[in-house]
Design an enzyme around this catalytic site. Structure first.
Site, PDB file in Angstrom:
ATOM      1  CE  LYS B 244      86.016  -1.185  81.133  1.00  0.00           C
ATOM      2  NZ  LYS B 244      86.768  -0.118  81.807  1.00  0.00           N
ATOM      3  CG  ASP B 245      83.391  -7.587  84.102  1.00  0.00           C
ATOM      4  OD1 ASP B 245      84.380  -6.950  83.709  1.00  0.00           O
ATOM      5  OD2 ASP B 245      83.210  -7.887  85.293  1.00  0.00           O
ATOM      6  CD  GLU B 288      99.219 -28.081  75.780  1.00  0.00           C
ATOM      7  OE1 GLU B 288      99.838 -28.481  74.786  1.00  0.00           O
ATOM      8  OE2 GLU B 288      98.042 -27.703  75.737  1.00  0.00           O
TER       9      GLU B 288
END
Lengths: 181, 421
Positions: B244-245, B288
């Site tokens: 799944k990862d 940023e």
């Protein structure tokens, strides 16, 4: 990859085996491709390659004189050889040499010998390019690190070095202008 | 609470090594058999994505360092001239690294909000959460110092503004700032120490991530229902979550790749293509994007507090407090129910907080004047209100939905399931 795993019968692959194989192959190839930029970034950069060749004006170099120039960060010996030096280099029988190479190949224009000034043993810079320095038993160069003697063609004659001093690639642009690299 | 370790099936040399140094047993237990809840959704992908981003940043960073020159007179050229133009694939390495910072923060912020939504910070995961907060803080320091290294004009002024935050400290502020700079302005000594620390801190993060995972695996992963699960509600990490990862990683890399290859300068301020100029501050300084909400909080405090805290110090305190308040979160949230699925009112406040942080980010990108300032002040007040007032009270007054006893129950009981699925 002939082997298939336990999902199918002997020697017979299932759809799942195929998918697994394709997945691993994709992952493997993908990883290798992704690694390439990292490896290649360590190769010489454009800046380094831009200085990969160098030109030298031979006009001011007198007969018998030797000069050292830098090429790719390495010393290059340019020797304007005397008639005796040329004859000494050309009279040697090749079977006397450890690394047999005729002088005609090493110095197509006999008065100019151009070699990389790095001893082929362990990378020291041999002596003999400056006046007053020892030139070894054959009148060429002598490496003080481990006692290698080179002759007037830069060939190894005595000592531990395995090969002759390397001749870099060079071309004569004119009679007095040489481009190394 | 101690986990039982399973012996991996080892033979030969592997067995010989493992009997003397149990790294294989450890890896087997943490990465293969680790019992993970079987109901984890895709929001649980972001932890491993963060780990992957850290790895990518370290690997690209180490190679970039081989080409970068940390000196005020050479840094800009070594980045924009040498790395971007001369080094083989240098543009790719730099864009991976620069955009990687943005991706890393995006992933980590989602990871944090996942934790907020599902109550992952509550007992017994308080330390796990607090280590996570430390990781974010170190990440911020690392990202800030990395941003300074290209030595563009925004780099320079970002370094000036952020280091000047410390000048707000009473009595010793100026001395500390001079010490940080190694001089009387941001200059070469500043650049060189930032470079050293920018290289060091990622490895500190790496060690912290190790502790984070150690703490996680000690008590086990939280899950979307937020209830304690028994063994039968868990499945081994491999292959279920490794695959799944991997899938999640593939999707994530498409986004990352889009920025690297098609919009590589989307996150870079145009001003940073000019070399650092100590005589010319850019007309509009913005950090940023991942710092914008905090920047908005910093600027929102433009008034003295109670006649004793000057506005400058107040802003700095508020900004740091906005992160440090997260350390207290496990105790500020008094509700015993973890998952927002069973907390109908908290769920609404959660989304208001998300909106609030986005509003702060929006204000942070604009000059602190007029409407932007007013909105930023309201949003700042609400941010602290959420953590310091709403959460403690809500835990007492909110009536949670009935919790299932196990994962099977909602299914077997036929319809008593939580609404959101």
């Amino acid at each position: 990859m002939a082997q298939t795993s336990s999902h199918g019968g002997a020697g017979e692959g299932t759809r799942r085996d195929f998918l697994e194989l394709v997945s691993w192959a994709t992952l493997g190839v993908g990883t290798l491709v992704a690694l390439w930029p990292f490896v290649d970034s360590l190769n010489p950069s454009m800046e380094v390659l831009a200085t990969a060749s160098t030109e030298l004006d031979l006009e001011p170099i007198q007969e018998g004189q030797r000069v050292t120039i830098m090429w790719r960060g390495k010393p290059v010996f340019v020797a304007h050889r005397t008639q005796q030096e040329i004859e000494a280099a050309r009279q040697v029988r090749l079977d006397e040499l450890r690394d047999p190479e005729p002088d005609e190949e090493r110095a197509p224009r006999p008065e100019w010998l151009i070699v990389v000034g790095i001893c082929t043993h362990l990378g020291c810079v041999p002596l003999g390019n400056r006046t007053g320095e020892p030139r070894g038993e054959w009148g060429g160069w002598f490496c003080p690190c481990h006692g290698s003697h080179y002759d007037t063609a830069g060939r190894i004659r005595k000592g531990p070095a395995p090969r002759n001093l390397e001749v870099p690639p060079y071309t004569f642009q004119t009679d007095t202008l040489v481009r190394i690299g | 609470m101690n986990r039982e370790f399973v012996q991996p099936p080892l033979r030969g040399v592997a067995k010989w090594i493992d009997e003397r140094l149990p790294i294989l047993t450890w890896a087997y237990n943490e990465l293969v058999v680790y019992p993970a809840p079987k109901n984890l959704n895709y929001w649980w992908n972001f932890g491993s994505l963060a780990g992957i981003m850290l790895t990518i940043q370290i690997v690209t960073g180490i190679v970039l360092v081989m080409h970068y020159t940390p000196h005020a007179s050479m840094a800009f050229d070594s980045v924009e001239g040498y790395i971007m133009r001369d080094v083989n694939w240098g543009w790719l390495l730099r864009y991976l690294h620069a955009n990687g910072a943005s991706m890393f923060f995006a992933v980590v912020y989602i990871h944090i909000f996942r934790g907020l939504y599902y109550g992952s910070y509550k007992a017994p995961r308080e330390l796990l959460w607090m280590i996570g907060v430390v990781i974010v803080i170190v990440m911020m320091a690392t990202a800030f110092m990395g941003y300074v290294l290209p030595w563009g004009n925004m780099s320079y002024w970002a370094a000036t503004v952020i280091t000047n935050l410390f000048s707000a400290i009473p009595l010793v502020g100026e001395t500390i700032v001079t010490w940080l700079w190694g001089g009387f302005t941001v200059a070469n000594p500043t650049l060189q120490r930032f470079f050293s620390l920018h290289y060091l801190l990622p490895f500190v993060i790496f060690a912290l991530v190790f502790l984070h995972i150690l703490a996680l695996h000690q008590v086990g992963s939280n899950n979307p229902l937020g209830i304690d699960l028994t063994k039968k509600d868990k499945i081994p990490f491999h292959p279920y979550y490794t695959i799944k990862d991997m899938f999640g990683l593939g999707v994530f890399l498409l986004v990352y790749g889009f920025f690297v290859f098609f919009a590589p300068n989307a996150f870079i301020e145009p001003v940073n293509f000019e070399p650092a100029n100590p005589l010319q501050t850019p007309a509009h300084i913005v950090p940023e994007w991942y710092f914008l909400p905090f920047y908005a909080i910093l600027r929102a405090i433009n008034f003295d507090i109670l006649w004793i805290i000057p506005a400058k110090l107040g802003g700095v305190i508020a900004m740091f407090a906005s992160i440090f308040v997260l350390f207290l979160l496990p105790w500020l949230d008094t509700s015993p129910v973890r998952s927002a699925r069973f907390r109908p009112i908290y769920r609404q406040f959660f989304w208001i907080l998300v909106l609030d942080v986005l509003v702060l980010g929006y204000c942070g990108a604009h000059p602190p004047e007029g409407w932007y300032l007013t909105v930023a002040q309201i949003a700042t007040a609400y941010y602290f209100l959420h953590f310091l007032v709403i959460l403690p009270i809500l835990g007492k007054v909110e009536r949670p939905l009935p919790l299932p006893k196990s994962l099977d129950e909602p299914v077997l009981a036929g319809g008593a399931a939580p609404s959101s699925r």
